[in-house]
Write an enzyme that holds these catalytic residues in place. Structure first.
Site, PDB file in Angstrom:
ATOM      1  N   HIS A 115       0.824  -1.119   0.034  1.00 18.31           N
ATOM      2  CA  HIS A 115       0.141  -0.002  -0.157  1.00 18.31           C
ATOM      3  C   HIS A 115       1.129   1.213   0.036  1.00 18.31           C
ATOM      4  CE1 HIS A 115      -3.739  -2.108   1.596  1.00 18.31           C
ATOM      5  NE2 HIS A 115      -3.078  -2.759   0.790  1.00 18.31           N
ATOM      6  N   CYS A 164      -6.404   2.198   5.269  1.00 26.09           N
ATOM      7  CA  CYS A 164      -7.280   1.163   5.524  1.00 26.09           C
ATOM      8  C   CYS A 164      -6.688   0.554   6.909  1.00 26.09           C
ATOM      9  CB  CYS A 164      -6.848   0.027   4.547  1.00 26.09           C
ATOM     10  SG  CYS A 164      -4.978  -0.615   4.527  1.00 26.09           S
ATOM     11  N   CYS A 190      -2.786  -0.192   7.372  1.00 26.12           N
ATOM     12  CA  CYS A 190      -2.165   0.833   7.446  1.00 26.12           C
ATOM     13  C   CYS A 190      -2.441   1.634   8.735  1.00 26.12           C
ATOM     14  CB  CYS A 190      -2.263   1.810   6.121  1.00 26.12           C
ATOM     15  SG  CYS A 190      -1.540   0.974   4.630  1.00 26.12           S
ATOM     16  N   SER A 223      -7.437   8.076   2.908  1.00 30.43           N
ATOM     17  CA  SER A 223      -7.792   7.440   4.261  1.00 30.43           C
ATOM     18  C   SER A 223      -7.456   6.122   4.522  1.00 30.43           C
ATOM     19  CB  SER A 223      -9.332   7.432   4.466  1.00 30.43           C
ATOM     20  OG  SER A 223      -9.299   7.198   6.064  1.00 30.43           O
ATOM     21  N   GLU A 229       1.037   3.852   2.074  1.00 32.69           N
ATOM     22  CA  GLU A 229       1.833   4.214   3.208  1.00 32.69           C
ATOM     23  C   GLU A 229       3.013   3.111   3.659  1.00 32.69           C
ATOM     24  OE1 GLU A 229      -2.785   5.118   3.599  1.00 32.69           O
ATOM     25  OE2 GLU A 229      -1.281   3.494   2.681  1.00 32.69           O
TER      26      GLU A 229
END
Length: 147
Positions: A54, A81, A84, A79, A56
Site C-alpha cells: 500500500h 485502510c 495501514c 484515508s 503508506e
C-alpha cells in the site's frame, strides 16, 4: 493545515497520480519530519504483485529504520485502510494528514481514539483521481479493498 501540509500532501498526490499512470491503485504517501520528506511512496500492489504494498507501507519501507516515528507526520492521498492504520498506531506516528475520505474512509475515529491527530483535507484532486480510478477500474478497486 499549514503550508508544509499543503506541499507535502501534494507530493503524496503526485505519487498517487504516478501509480495511476503505471496501471496501479492511485494512493500516494509521504513520511515527513519537521516539514522535510523522509520518504515517499505509492501503492504498488499491481506493479509488484505484492498484496501489502500500500502507499503508506511503501513510504515506510523506503524510510528504512527510524529510531522514532513520534516526531513524524504521515501524509496519504486516501484515508488509510485498517492494515495501514494499525501500522501508524504500532509505529507511534502522532499525526496523519489525509487527502480525502470521500471515496474510502472509516478509520479516522479509530486513529483519533488512539491519540493520533487526524486532518482530512478534502482535497479535490485526490477525490477526483480516486473517483476516476473507481469508475474506470472497479474490479481492481474491489480487489484493493478486499471485497
Amino acid at each position: 493545515m499549514n503550508a508544509d501540509d499543503t506541499r507535502l500532501l501534494r507530493i503524496a498526490y503526485d505519487e498517487a497520480k504516478a501509480g495511476f499512470e503505471e496501471g496501479g491503485c492511485p494512493i500516494g504517501s509521504v513520511l515527513a519530519r519537521g516539514g522535510e520528506v523522509v520518504a515517499q511512496g505509492r501503492n504498488q500492489r499491481v506493479q509488484k504483485g505484492d498484496p501489502i504494498a500500500h502507499g503508506e507501507m511503501d513510504a515506510l519501507r523506503k524510510a528504512g529504520r527510524q529510531k522514532t516515528y513520534r516526531d513524524t507526520t504521515l501524509y496519504t492521498s486516501l484515508s488509510p485502510c485498517m492494515m495501514c492504520t494499525g501500522t501508524i498506531i504500532q509505529f507511534g506516528i502522532p499525526r496523519v494528514v489525509i487527502g480525502e475520505n470521500t471515496n474510502f474512509g472509516g478509520n479516522e475515529e479509530f486513529l483519533r481514539s488512539k491519540g493520533v491527530e487526524v486532518i482530512v483535507a478534502d482535497d479535490p484532486d485526490c477525490i477526483a483521481l480516486m473517483q476516476r480510478f473507481i469508475d474506470e477500474k472497479p474490479e481492481l478497486w474491489a480487489e484493493d479493498i478486499a471485497e
